[in-house]
Design a protein around this motif. Structure first.
Motif, mmCIF file in Angstrom:
data_model
loop_
_atom_site.group_PDB
_atom_site.id
_atom_site.type_symbol
_atom_site.label_atom_id
_atom_site.label_comp_id
_atom_site.label_asym_id
_atom_site.label_seq_id
_atom_site.Cartn_x
_atom_site.Cartn_y
_atom_site.Cartn_z
ATOM 1 N N ALA A 96 35.704 55.021 98.955
ATOM 2 C CA ALA A 96 37.010 54.899 99.603
ATOM 3 C C ALA A 96 37.239 56.001 100.626
ATOM 4 O O ALA A 96 37.975 55.796 101.603
ATOM 5 C CB ALA A 96 38.116 54.925 98.548
ATOM 6 N N ALA A 97 36.647 57.168 100.402
ATOM 7 C CA ALA A 97 36.752 58.288 101.330
ATOM 8 C C ALA A 97 35.683 59.296 100.970
ATOM 9 O O ALA A 97 35.208 59.342 99.832
ATOM 10 C CB ALA A 97 38.139 58.931 101.271
ATOM 11 N N ALA A 98 35.292 60.118 101.942
ATOM 12 C CA ALA A 98 34.288 61.146 101.693
ATOM 13 C C ALA A 98 34.479 62.277 102.691
ATOM 14 O O ALA A 98 35.050 62.087 103.784
ATOM 15 C CB ALA A 98 32.875 60.587 101.783
ATOM 16 N N SER A 99 34.006 63.463 102.327
ATOM 17 C CA SER A 99 34.126 64.620 103.207
ATOM 18 C C SER A 99 32.967 65.568 102.972
ATOM 19 O O SER A 99 32.228 65.448 101.987
ATOM 20 C CB SER A 99 35.455 65.356 102.961
ATOM 21 N N VAL A 100 32.815 66.540 103.873
ATOM 22 C CA VAL A 100 31.787 67.570 103.731
ATOM 23 C C VAL A 100 32.351 68.868 104.289
ATOM 24 O O VAL A 100 33.176 68.864 105.217
ATOM 25 C CB VAL A 100 30.485 67.163 104.460
ATOM 26 N N GLY A 101 31.933 69.985 103.716
ATOM 27 C CA GLY A 101 32.365 71.287 104.193
ATOM 28 C C GLY A 101 31.517 72.393 103.607
ATOM 29 O O GLY A 101 30.727 72.163 102.684
ATOM 30 N N LEU A 102 31.690 73.604 104.123
ATOM 31 C CA LEU A 102 30.931 74.754 103.651
ATOM 32 C C LEU A 102 31.586 75.353 102.415
ATOM 33 O O LEU A 102 32.803 75.531 102.366
ATOM 34 C CB LEU A 102 30.847 75.815 104.745
ATOM 35 N N VAL A 103 30.771 75.681 101.414
ATOM 36 C CA VAL A 103 31.267 76.212 100.151
ATOM 37 C C VAL A 103 31.532 77.710 100.272
ATOM 38 O O VAL A 103 30.726 78.458 100.837
ATOM 39 C CB VAL A 103 30.251 75.931 99.024
ATOM 40 N N THR A 104 32.653 78.138 99.723
ATOM 41 C CA THR A 104 32.995 79.561 99.709
ATOM 42 C C THR A 104 32.756 80.191 98.350
ATOM 43 O O THR A 104 32.806 81.403 98.207
ATOM 44 C CB THR A 104 34.471 79.753 100.104
ATOM 45 N N GLY A 105 32.501 79.374 97.344
ATOM 46 C CA GLY A 105 32.253 79.861 95.991
ATOM 47 C C GLY A 105 32.657 78.813 94.985
ATOM 48 O O GLY A 105 33.693 78.156 95.149
ATOM 49 N N GLY A 106 31.844 78.621 93.942
ATOM 50 C CA GLY A 106 32.141 77.581 92.959
ATOM 51 C C GLY A 106 32.209 76.228 93.635
ATOM 52 O O GLY A 106 31.307 75.838 94.365
ATOM 53 N N ASN A 107 33.310 75.488 93.397
ATOM 54 C CA ASN A 107 33.471 74.190 94.056
ATOM 55 C C ASN A 107 34.470 74.254 95.206
ATOM 56 O O ASN A 107 34.909 73.233 95.710
ATOM 57 C CB ASN A 107 33.900 73.115 93.052
ATOM 58 N N VAL A 109 35.827 74.904 99.008
ATOM 59 C CA VAL A 109 35.312 74.663 100.350
ATOM 60 C C VAL A 109 36.200 75.373 101.366
ATOM 61 O O VAL A 109 37.425 75.427 101.209
ATOM 62 C CB VAL A 109 35.274 73.152 100.649
ATOM 63 N N SER A 110 35.581 75.909 102.404
ATOM 64 C CA SER A 110 36.338 76.524 103.485
ATOM 65 C C SER A 110 37.200 75.471 104.177
ATOM 66 O O SER A 110 36.670 74.490 104.713
ATOM 67 C CB SER A 110 35.391 77.153 104.508
ATOM 68 N N PRO A 111 38.534 75.625 104.178
ATOM 69 C CA PRO A 111 39.398 74.610 104.802
ATOM 70 C C PRO A 111 39.075 74.370 106.266
ATOM 71 O O PRO A 111 39.196 73.238 106.764
ATOM 72 C CB PRO A 111 40.804 75.195 104.633
ATOM 73 N N ALA A 112 38.656 75.425 106.971
ATOM 74 C CA ALA A 112 38.376 75.288 108.396
ATOM 75 C C ALA A 112 37.157 74.415 108.674
ATOM 76 O O ALA A 112 37.002 73.890 109.780
ATOM 77 C CB ALA A 112 38.176 76.669 109.011
ATOM 78 N N THR A 113 36.275 74.265 107.664
ATOM 79 C CA THR A 113 35.052 73.476 107.867
ATOM 80 C C THR A 113 35.122 72.097 107.218
ATOM 81 O O THR A 113 34.239 71.272 107.444
ATOM 82 C CB THR A 113 33.833 74.212 107.289
ATOM 83 N N LEU A 114 36.142 71.856 106.404
ATOM 84 C CA LEU A 114 36.230 70.606 105.654
ATOM 85 C C LEU A 114 36.601 69.463 106.593
ATOM 86 O O LEU A 114 37.634 69.494 107.261
ATOM 87 C CB LEU A 114 37.276 70.737 104.553
ATOM 88 N N GLY A 115 35.735 68.450 106.656
ATOM 89 C CA GLY A 115 35.985 67.337 107.559
ATOM 90 C C GLY A 115 35.667 66.008 106.914
ATOM 91 O O GLY A 115 34.753 65.900 106.083
ATOM 92 N N PRO A 116 36.408 64.943 107.270
ATOM 93 C CA PRO A 116 36.157 63.621 106.693
ATOM 94 C C PRO A 116 34.897 62.976 107.265
ATOM 95 O O PRO A 116 34.591 63.136 108.450
ATOM 96 C CB PRO A 116 37.407 62.829 107.096
ATOM 97 N N LEU A 117 34.161 62.298 106.411
ATOM 98 C CA LEU A 117 33.006 61.529 106.869
ATOM 99 C C LEU A 117 33.453 60.129 107.256
ATOM 100 O O LEU A 117 34.345 59.554 106.641
ATOM 101 C CB LEU A 117 31.949 61.461 105.761
ATOM 102 N N ARG A 118 32.783 59.594 108.277
ATOM 103 C CA ARG A 118 33.075 58.242 108.747
ATOM 104 C C ARG A 118 31.819 57.401 108.587
ATOM 105 O O ARG A 118 30.695 57.904 108.521
ATOM 106 C CB ARG A 118 33.527 58.250 110.207
#
Length: 421
Positions: A96-107, A109-118
């Motif tokens: 239904a939705a997916a995203s990818v981003g850089l991990v800052t620790g644990g689970n 993700v850096s908000p500035a890198t979090l983006g939706p996949l299309r």
């Protein structure tokens, strides 16, 4: 004995460029495999008493939940795409939705890198049973060794189907659509990874993509966890000033995997095309298989193993299977190296008959003229005082799987100069 049998091994080999034939210079930016995992069928894992506990309690169905999984690319890139798999699903898989981003620790993700996949420009995707699908590319600067998180929202009841065990303990699940959430709250950890089986990066530079193909010796068993020979080989290459940048080592080992027949995962012959030759930009493959095929012959006639006699291979059947892999790789222009089967005396796999079979297979491997190289893992790992057994300093304790020092020795057996020619 059953548990030991089903946990049995395998390994890999390393494919290197021939002299005077460096990787082809790409004319334009293209996708290359930076991380991948060999998928397995969940129901098969559940049928195995030694691995079923990994599934954990519950009905094994995602219901309106977000699955977040960590992956670690081996190559730098400023644009990535993600492969989602329904290879073993019995029904269509709706993302239904997916995203990818850089991990800052644990689970987190850096908000500035979090983006939706299309997916073809859309925010959702349905994958047919038996199929894989790639997301569209997304701009994301990722460096080799940096961890990324892929989040997948499954809004419909989704039975566990396609799983892998690479990087156990790197998945979490939470209720609702959390694909846009930087830090998950109250996430439940999962022992298995689901659905996500690959990550590519886009590059305009030449790249060597090496796939290590085999069973648990390649995957990294026992105390070699985190230090499998493909991981150590990648580190050795990355740290060598003589080796050019742009080299990815992809571990496609499955513990207990066999070359000729389905067992722990699809047979090596049946999965070679998808798990090796279909990797984006693959240039080399290291093949190390045969241990589990040979070893099962030791159980012919043993109570509790009624089908072993009909399944037990011969050396000729194993070498014919390896020959098919060689031909498939050559037809695709992929360089192939093949490794000898390591020793396994003092294990339930060993009899005089299985030792004779291993010797015949290794003689055939050492005589290959139609491959790009042979790595004699048998010679590297065997005990000088008892060449039919694993060297004690490389023994994880079961006399079959190498320990971390053994995997380091395997990685060191690769001549890096071969890569430069």
């Amino acid at each position: 004995m059953v548990a030991w049998l089903l946990a049995a091994v395998g390994a890999g080999v390393w494919a290197l460029p021939s002299a005077g034939q460096p990787p082809r210079q790409p004319a334009e930016a293209h996708w290359v495999a930076s991380w991948a995992a060999a998928p397995m069928e969940f129901s098969e894992l559940m049928a195995n008493p030694t691995t079923a506990p990994l599934a954990g309690p519950g009905k094994h169905v995602f219901r309106g939940q977000t699955l977040r999984q960590l992956v670690q690319p081996a190559l730098d890139g400023s644009r990535v795409r993600v492969r989602f798999s329904n290879r073993f699903g019995k029904a269509p898989l709706r993302i239904a939705a997916a995203s990818v981003g850089l991990v800052t620790g644990g689970n987190a993700v850096s908000p500035a890198t979090l983006g939706p996949l299309r997916f073809g420009g859309r925010g959702s995707l349905t994958i047919a049973p038996g199929a894989d699908a790639w997301s569209d590319g997304i701009d994301l600067k990722a460096e080799a060794g940096q961890t990324l998180a892929v989040s997948t929202y499954l809004d419909q009841p989704t039975p566990f189907a396609t799983i892998h065990q690479n990087g156990q303990g790197t998945s979490w699940v939470v209720p609702g659509n959390a694909t846009g959430t930087a830090k998950l709250q109250g996430a439940a950890p999962l022992a298995l990874n689901h659905i996500v089986t690959g990550l590519d990066v886009m590059t305009s530079q030449p790249a060597r993509i090496v796939v290590a193909f085999g069973d648990s010796i390649t995957a990294g068993g026992n105390d070699a966890s985190g230090g499998s020979y493909p991981v150590m080989l990648a580190t050795r290459l990355r740290d060598s000033p003589q080796v050019p940048a742009g080299l990815s080592v992809i571990n496609m080992g499955i513990g207990g995997n066999r070359l000729l027949l389905d067992s722990s995962g699809p047979s090596g012959m049946s999965r070679f095309a998808k798990d090796v030759l279909a990797q984006s930009g693959v240039t080399h493959v290291i093949v190390l298989m045969g241990t589990n095929d040979i070893g099962r012959a030791a159980f012919a006639g043993v109570p509790g193993f009624p089908h072993i006699a009909s399944e037990a291979p011969t050396a000729e059947r194993i070498t014919e299977g390896l020959e098919q892999l060689i031909k498939q790789a050559r037809a695709k222009g992929v360089k192939l190296m093949i490794g000898t089967v390591p020793p396994f005396r003092n294990t339930p796999y060993w009899t005089q008959a299985t030792e004779a079979m291993r010797g015949a297979v290794n003689t055939w491997i050492r005589g290959r003229q139609d491959v790009d190289g042979v790595i004699d893992f048998d010679a590297v790992l065997r005990d000088p005082g008892d060449p039919l057994a694993l060297n004690p300093k490389y023994d994880s304790g079961d006399h079959l799987h190498p320990n971390k020092a053994g995997h380091a020795a395997m990685a060191s057996a690769v001549d890096l100069k071969e890569l430069m020619e």
